[in-house]
Design a protein around this motif. Structure first.
Motif, PDB file in Angstrom:
ATOM      1  N   LYS A  64       0.831  -1.208   0.000  1.00  0.00           N
ATOM      2  CA  LYS A  64       0.000   0.000   0.000  1.00  0.00           C
ATOM      3  C   LYS A  64       0.863   1.254   0.000  1.00  0.00           C
ATOM      4  O   LYS A  64       0.506   2.273  -0.585  1.00  0.00           O
ATOM      5  N   ALA A  65       2.016   1.163   0.671  1.00  0.00           N
ATOM      6  CA  ALA A  65       2.904   2.322   0.750  1.00  0.00           C
ATOM      7  C   ALA A  65       3.763   2.478  -0.498  1.00  0.00           C
ATOM      8  O   ALA A  65       4.290   3.562  -0.751  1.00  0.00           O
ATOM      9  N   THR A  66       3.902   1.413  -1.293  1.00  0.00           N
ATOM     10  CA  THR A  66       4.813   1.466  -2.445  1.00  0.00           C
ATOM     11  C   THR A  66       4.126   1.176  -3.773  1.00  0.00           C
ATOM     12  O   THR A  66       4.769   1.262  -4.812  1.00  0.00           O
ATOM     13  N   THR A  67       2.834   0.831  -3.762  1.00  0.00           N
ATOM     14  CA  THR A  67       2.165   0.420  -4.993  1.00  0.00           C
ATOM     15  C   THR A  67       1.894   1.613  -5.903  1.00  0.00           C
ATOM     16  O   THR A  67       1.865   2.769  -5.456  1.00  0.00           O
ATOM     17  N   SER A  68       1.668   1.334  -7.176  1.00  0.00           N
ATOM     18  CA  SER A  68       1.382   2.387  -8.145  1.00  0.00           C
ATOM     19  C   SER A  68      -0.043   2.896  -7.975  1.00  0.00           C
ATOM     20  O   SER A  68      -0.933   2.180  -7.511  1.00  0.00           O
ATOM     21  N   ALA A  69      -0.270   4.137  -8.363  1.00  0.00           N
ATOM     22  CA  ALA A  69      -1.590   4.751  -8.197  1.00  0.00           C
ATOM     23  C   ALA A  69      -2.647   4.046  -9.038  1.00  0.00           C
ATOM     24  O   ALA A  69      -3.823   4.022  -8.684  1.00  0.00           O
ATOM     25  N   VAL A  74     -15.789   7.751  10.480  1.00  0.00           N
ATOM     26  CA  VAL A  74     -15.338   7.695   9.091  1.00  0.00           C
ATOM     27  C   VAL A  74     -14.559   6.407   8.877  1.00  0.00           C
ATOM     28  O   VAL A  74     -13.616   6.107   9.614  1.00  0.00           O
ATOM     29  N   HIS A  75     -14.964   5.641   7.875  1.00  0.00           N
ATOM     30  CA  HIS A  75     -14.268   4.420   7.495  1.00  0.00           C
ATOM     31  C   HIS A  75     -13.464   4.699   6.221  1.00  0.00           C
ATOM     32  O   HIS A  75     -14.017   5.195   5.236  1.00  0.00           O
ATOM     33  N   LEU A  76     -12.191   4.396   6.279  1.00  0.00           N
ATOM     34  CA  LEU A  76     -11.344   4.513   5.094  1.00  0.00           C
ATOM     35  C   LEU A  76     -11.322   3.159   4.401  1.00  0.00           C
ATOM     36  O   LEU A  76     -10.891   2.162   4.982  1.00  0.00           O
ATOM     37  N   LEU A  77     -11.801   3.120   3.170  1.00  0.00           N
ATOM     38  CA  LEU A  77     -11.896   1.874   2.417  1.00  0.00           C
ATOM     39  C   LEU A  77     -10.909   1.912   1.256  1.00  0.00           C
ATOM     40  O   LEU A  77     -10.731   2.945   0.612  1.00  0.00           O
ATOM     41  N   GLY A  78     -10.271   0.792   1.004  1.00  0.00           N
ATOM     42  CA  GLY A  78      -9.317   0.752  -0.095  1.00  0.00           C
ATOM     43  C   GLY A  78      -9.069  -0.660  -0.565  1.00  0.00           C
ATOM     44  O   GLY A  78      -9.498  -1.635   0.066  1.00  0.00           O
ATOM     45  N   ARG A  79      -8.356  -0.770  -1.672  1.00  0.00           N
ATOM     46  CA  ARG A  79      -8.043  -2.085  -2.217  1.00  0.00           C
ATOM     47  C   ARG A  79      -6.815  -1.996  -3.098  1.00  0.00           C
ATOM     48  O   ARG A  79      -6.502  -0.940  -3.663  1.00  0.00           O
ATOM     49  N   ILE A  80      -6.123  -3.102  -3.189  1.00  0.00           N
ATOM     50  CA  ILE A  80      -5.045  -3.276  -4.162  1.00  0.00           C
ATOM     51  C   ILE A  80      -5.585  -4.254  -5.195  1.00  0.00           C
ATOM     52  O   ILE A  80      -5.871  -5.410  -4.873  1.00  0.00           O
ATOM     53  N   ASP A  81      -5.749  -3.784  -6.428  1.00  0.00           N
ATOM     54  CA  ASP A  81      -6.462  -4.566  -7.434  1.00  0.00           C
ATOM     55  C   ASP A  81      -5.734  -5.848  -7.824  1.00  0.00           C
ATOM     56  O   ASP A  81      -6.361  -6.882  -8.035  1.00  0.00           O
ATOM     57  N   ASN A  82      -4.419  -5.784  -7.939  1.00  0.00           N
ATOM     58  CA  ASN A  82      -3.664  -6.947  -8.408  1.00  0.00           C
ATOM     59  C   ASN A  82      -2.473  -7.163  -7.480  1.00  0.00           C
ATOM     60  O   ASN A  82      -1.383  -6.641  -7.708  1.00  0.00           O
ATOM     61  N   VAL A  83      -2.700  -7.919  -6.428  1.00  0.00           N
ATOM     62  CA  VAL A  83      -1.650  -8.150  -5.433  1.00  0.00           C
ATOM     63  C   VAL A  83      -0.443  -8.868  -6.029  1.00  0.00           C
ATOM     64  O   VAL A  83       0.700  -8.467  -5.778  1.00  0.00           O
ATOM     65  N   PRO A  84      -0.618  -9.933  -6.842  1.00  0.00           N
ATOM     66  CA  PRO A  84       0.561 -10.602  -7.409  1.00  0.00           C
ATOM     67  C   PRO A  84       1.422  -9.677  -8.262  1.00  0.00           C
ATOM     68  O   PRO A  84       2.658  -9.700  -8.154  1.00  0.00           O
ATOM     69  N   VAL A  91       5.282  -8.602  -7.402  1.00  0.00           N
ATOM     70  CA  VAL A  91       6.442  -8.851  -8.264  1.00  0.00           C
ATOM     71  C   VAL A  91       7.349  -7.626  -8.273  1.00  0.00           C
ATOM     72  O   VAL A  91       8.574  -7.728  -8.090  1.00  0.00           O
ATOM     73  N   ALA A  92       6.751  -6.452  -8.488  1.00  0.00           N
ATOM     74  CA  ALA A  92       7.542  -5.220  -8.514  1.00  0.00           C
ATOM     75  C   ALA A  92       8.195  -4.951  -7.161  1.00  0.00           C
ATOM     76  O   ALA A  92       9.360  -4.538  -7.082  1.00  0.00           O
ATOM     77  N   ALA A  93       7.449  -5.206  -6.068  1.00  0.00           N
ATOM     78  CA  ALA A  93       7.991  -4.952  -4.733  1.00  0.00           C
ATOM     79  C   ALA A  93       9.137  -5.909  -4.410  1.00  0.00           C
ATOM     80  O   ALA A  93      10.133  -5.514  -3.788  1.00  0.00           O
ATOM     81  N   CYS A  94       9.024  -7.167  -4.826  1.00  0.00           N
ATOM     82  CA  CYS A  94      10.093  -8.141  -4.566  1.00  0.00           C
ATOM     83  C   CYS A  94      11.369  -7.779  -5.322  1.00  0.00           C
ATOM     84  O   CYS A  94      12.477  -7.929  -4.797  1.00  0.00           O
ATOM     85  N   ILE A  95      11.213  -7.298  -6.553  1.00  0.00           N
ATOM     86  CA  ILE A  95      12.392  -6.874  -7.319  1.00  0.00           C
ATOM     87  C   ILE A  95      13.053  -5.674  -6.642  1.00  0.00           C
ATOM     88  O   ILE A  95      14.288  -5.578  -6.561  1.00  0.00           O
ATOM     89  N   LYS A  96      12.222  -4.764  -6.128  1.00  0.00           N
ATOM     90  CA  LYS A  96      12.762  -3.618  -5.398  1.00  0.00           C
ATOM     91  C   LYS A  96      13.504  -4.079  -4.144  1.00  0.00           C
ATOM     92  O   LYS A  96      14.591  -3.571  -3.831  1.00  0.00           O
ATOM     93  N   CYS A  97      12.929  -5.041  -3.427  1.00  0.00           N
ATOM     94  CA  CYS A  97      13.582  -5.566  -2.222  1.00  0.00           C
ATOM     95  C   CYS A  97      14.896  -6.258  -2.564  1.00  0.00           C
ATOM     96  O   CYS A  97      15.873  -6.174  -1.812  1.00  0.00           O
TER      97      CYS A  97
END
Length: 241
Positions: free
Chosen positions: A190-195, A214-224, A228-234
């Motif tokens: 969530k902190a590093t994903t693309s907009a 107030v409820h903050l609702l959100g989602r990451i559409d494509n976790v895999p 992949v991008a986050a693992c390459i960064k790591c």
């Protein structure tokens, strides 16, 4: 044989130390009292002054001898307590050293290759576009990710984040303090994903008392895909670290 000699040395050293600790005060006090009594009796020309002084000295000796017997009896217990305390401290120190060694061993297992391998595993399920939803209410965030395989990979990724000596110091408090590895990895995404892949919305709930939450609702559409991008960064961070 050597252990017996060492024990006897420690025994007598402890015994003499305890006797000295007691006698240095008691002996001085009794000597001063006896001397003062003798001087006062001499000044009053009491013929029994010397005899009384000798009786006081003998009485002091008996008292000090009683202390010596007491210390002789309690010295084994003192040695036992010291041994138990020393062994306990050594056991605690050994346990702490073992914990440090385990943490270091785990940290050494995380390498750039590990992150690249994990990115390939995420990429293998990337076509399914598994999404993760979250809701934050009054500072508490709850994630929902239903696919078992994707959740297992996120568990591994979240664990590796904390085990990596190159990455864990750079994590935000929100990510680092998350106890669940899956939620930790999703918070990291969530902190590093693309907009384009990160959706955010709000919802307001009014309680019977009239208070609005107030409820903050959100989602990451494509976790895999994001993983992949986050693992390459790591992997790159591991190389740089």
């Amino acid at each position: 044989m050597q252990s017996s000699i060492a024990y006897m040395r420690q025994f007598f050293a402890t015994f003499l130390h305890e006797c000295y600790s007691t006698w240095r005060q008691e002996l001085l006090a009794s000597t001063l009292v006896s001397a003062a009594t003798y001087v006062l009796m001499l000044r009053s020309h009491d013929p029994a002054a010397w005899g009384t002084f000798k009786v006081a000295i003998v009485a002091s000796g008996i008292v000090l001898g009683g202390f010596a017997i007491w210390h002789l009896l309690r010295t084994p217990f003192l040695l036992h307590n010291e041994t138990v305390e020393r062994l306990g401290q050594e056991a605690i120190a050994a346990l702490e050293s073992q914990k440090i060694a385990i943490r270091q061993e785990i940290a050494h297992r995380v390498s750039p290759t590990d992150w690249r391998d994990l990115s390939e595993k995420f990429n293998a399920i990337g076509s399914f576009q598994y999404s993760a939803q979250f809701q934050t209410t009054q500072g508490v965030t709850k994630w929902r990710l239903y696919d078992t395989q994707c959740k297992a990979l996120c568990t591994l990724a979240g664990t590796m984040l904390m085990a990596s000596t190159a990455i864990s110091p750079q994590l935000s408090d929100q990510v680092r303090l998350e106890s669940d590895p899956v939620s930790r990895w999703l918070e990291y995404l969530k902190a590093t994903t693309s907009a384009a892949s990160y959706r955010l919305d709000y919802a307001t709930e009014e309680l019977p008392s009239g208070e609005k939450i107030v409820h903050l609702l959100g989602r990451i559409d494509n976790v895999p895909r994001e993983s992949v991008a986050a693992c390459i960064k790591c992997s790159a961070l591991e190389l740089a670290g």
